[in-house]
Design an enzyme around this catalytic site. Structure first.
Site, PDB file in Angstrom:
ATOM      1  N   PRO A   1       0.820  -1.217   0.000  1.00 39.76           N
ATOM      2  CG  PRO A   1      -0.187  -1.165   2.113  1.00 39.76           C
ATOM      3  CD  PRO A   1       0.622  -2.033   1.207  1.00 39.76           C
TER       4      PRO A   1
ATOM      5  CD  GLU B   1       1.602  -4.805  11.113  1.00 36.46           C
ATOM      6  OE1 GLU B   1       1.664  -3.597  10.869  1.00 36.46           O
ATOM      7  OE2 GLU B   1       0.541  -5.444  11.173  1.00 36.46           O
TER       8      GLU B   1
ATOM      9  NE  ARG C   1      -8.821  -6.533 -19.776  1.00 35.23           N
ATOM     10  CZ  ARG C   1      -9.267  -5.575 -20.559  1.00 35.23           C
ATOM     11  NH1 ARG C   1      -8.592  -4.466 -20.677  1.00 35.23           N
ATOM     12  NH2 ARG C   1     -10.401  -5.713 -21.208  1.00 35.23           N
TER      13      ARG C   1
ATOM     14  CG  ASP D   1     -10.345  -1.994 -22.130  1.00 36.88           C
ATOM     15  OD1 ASP D   1     -11.445  -2.494 -22.286  1.00 36.88           O
ATOM     16  OD2 ASP D   1      -9.307  -2.626 -21.895  1.00 36.88           O
TER      17      ASP D   1
HETATM   18  N1  ADE Z   1      -0.855  -5.082   0.144  1.00 36.11           N
HETATM   19  C1  ADE Z   1      -1.720  -4.667   1.087  1.00 36.11           C
HETATM   20  N2  ADE Z   1      -2.475  -3.659   0.642  1.00 36.11           N
HETATM   21  C2  ADE Z   1      -2.070  -3.413  -0.646  1.00 36.11           C
HETATM   22  C3  ADE Z   1      -2.466  -2.485  -1.639  1.00 36.11           C
HETATM   23  N3  ADE Z   1      -3.414  -1.589  -1.443  1.00 36.11           N
HETATM   24  N4  ADE Z   1      -1.834  -2.530  -2.820  1.00 36.11           N
HETATM   25  C4  ADE Z   1      -0.850  -3.428  -3.046  1.00 36.11           C
HETATM   26  N5  ADE Z   1      -0.435  -4.315  -2.150  1.00 36.11           N
HETATM   27  C5  ADE Z   1      -1.038  -4.319  -0.950  1.00 36.11           C
END
Ligand code: ADE
Length: 244
Positions: free
Chosen positions: A88, A115, A153, A168
């Site tokens: 994330p 974590e 794709r 697309d």
């Molecule tokens: N791992 C946990 N959350 C994630 C996300 N939003 N994007 C990519 N990998 C992740």
């Protein structure tokens, strides 16, 4: 394209991609998915993959050495592979980065759990961190499925009809126009007349205008970089005029 997927739960990635387009891409030999079980690189009888964080705090951290060993084993068969850690905290995936990734001949995707992964493994062996959106998933596997789906794709030959990728959403910087199929009337709602007209120039114009309209309603931020023509701008300007 060869995609190695390093994970403690590789089936979470290979399972979804063994259906539908993922299956077709693999059967056609255009995508080779290589699941790598991180557990196989973890030492000891219990194959421990994680440990408590230095400095304290909750959660567990994936150990550096198994991750490094797994990445290096992928690099042995794909020396030029780009190594991506799904996180994330990564750069957010978008159409432009999907297109760039689809041009590579090999990728290593590292899926984290708990974590996260010891920073030294990332510093030593990861080229790029990618996020699929501003929310936190339980692990990187579902993000890897999303990334592989979007990338495959774009590989020439994966979609039966190459026009599909061209039409697309995001191709040309706009969201997609609405689609209709038989029957002509559904619970009183009719197909827009122009789509039955057989006039391809008019149909193309209607679709372009619908894409402009939908994009302006839902994602006006995209219009800036969409390379709008004078005709597009006139249409959007006219509509603004009418609404006022
Ligand atoms: N791992 C946990 N959350 C994630 C996300 N939003 N994007 C990519 N990998 C992740």
């Amino acid at each position: 394209m060869i995609i190695h997927v390093i994970s403690l739960f590789p089936g979470m990635v290979t399972g979804p991609l063994s259906e539908s387009m993922g299956r077709i891409a693999q059967d056609k030999g255009l995508l080779e998915l290589k699941p790598v079980d991180l557990r196989a690189f973890c030492p000891g009888r219990h194959a421990v993959a994680d440990d408590a964080p230095y400095g304290g705090g909750g959660g567990m951290v994936m150990k550096a050495e198994p991750v490094l060993a797994a990445i290096r084993s992928c690099k042995q068969s794909s020396p030029s592979a780009r190594v991506v850690y799904l996180s994330p905290a990564g750069r957010r995936l978008d159409h432009a980065s999907v297109l760039a990734l689809s041009k590579l001949d090999s990728l290593v995707l590292l899926c984290g759990h708990y974590e996260g992964v010891d920073q030294r493994a990332l510093d030593l062996a990861v080229d790029e961190e990618i996020s699929i959106g501003d929310y936190v998933l339980t692990g990187g596997e579902t993000a890897a499925v999303v990334l592989v789906d979007a990338v495959m794709r774009q590989i020439p030959g994966v979609l039966g009809d190459p026009q599909s990728a061209v039409q697309d959403s995001f191709f040309g910087g706009l969201l997609d126009f609405p689609h209709y199929t038989r029957p002509e009337t559904v619970e009183g709602l009719k197909v827009p007349e122009v789509l039955l007209s057989g006039d391809h120039r008019k149909i193309a114009q209607w679709r372009r205008r619908q894409a402009l309209r939908v994009t302006r309603e839902r994602r006006p931020d995209l219009l800036e970089d969409a390379g709008l023509t004078v005709e597009d701008r006139r249409f959007l300007g006219d509509k603004e005029g009418k609404q006022r």
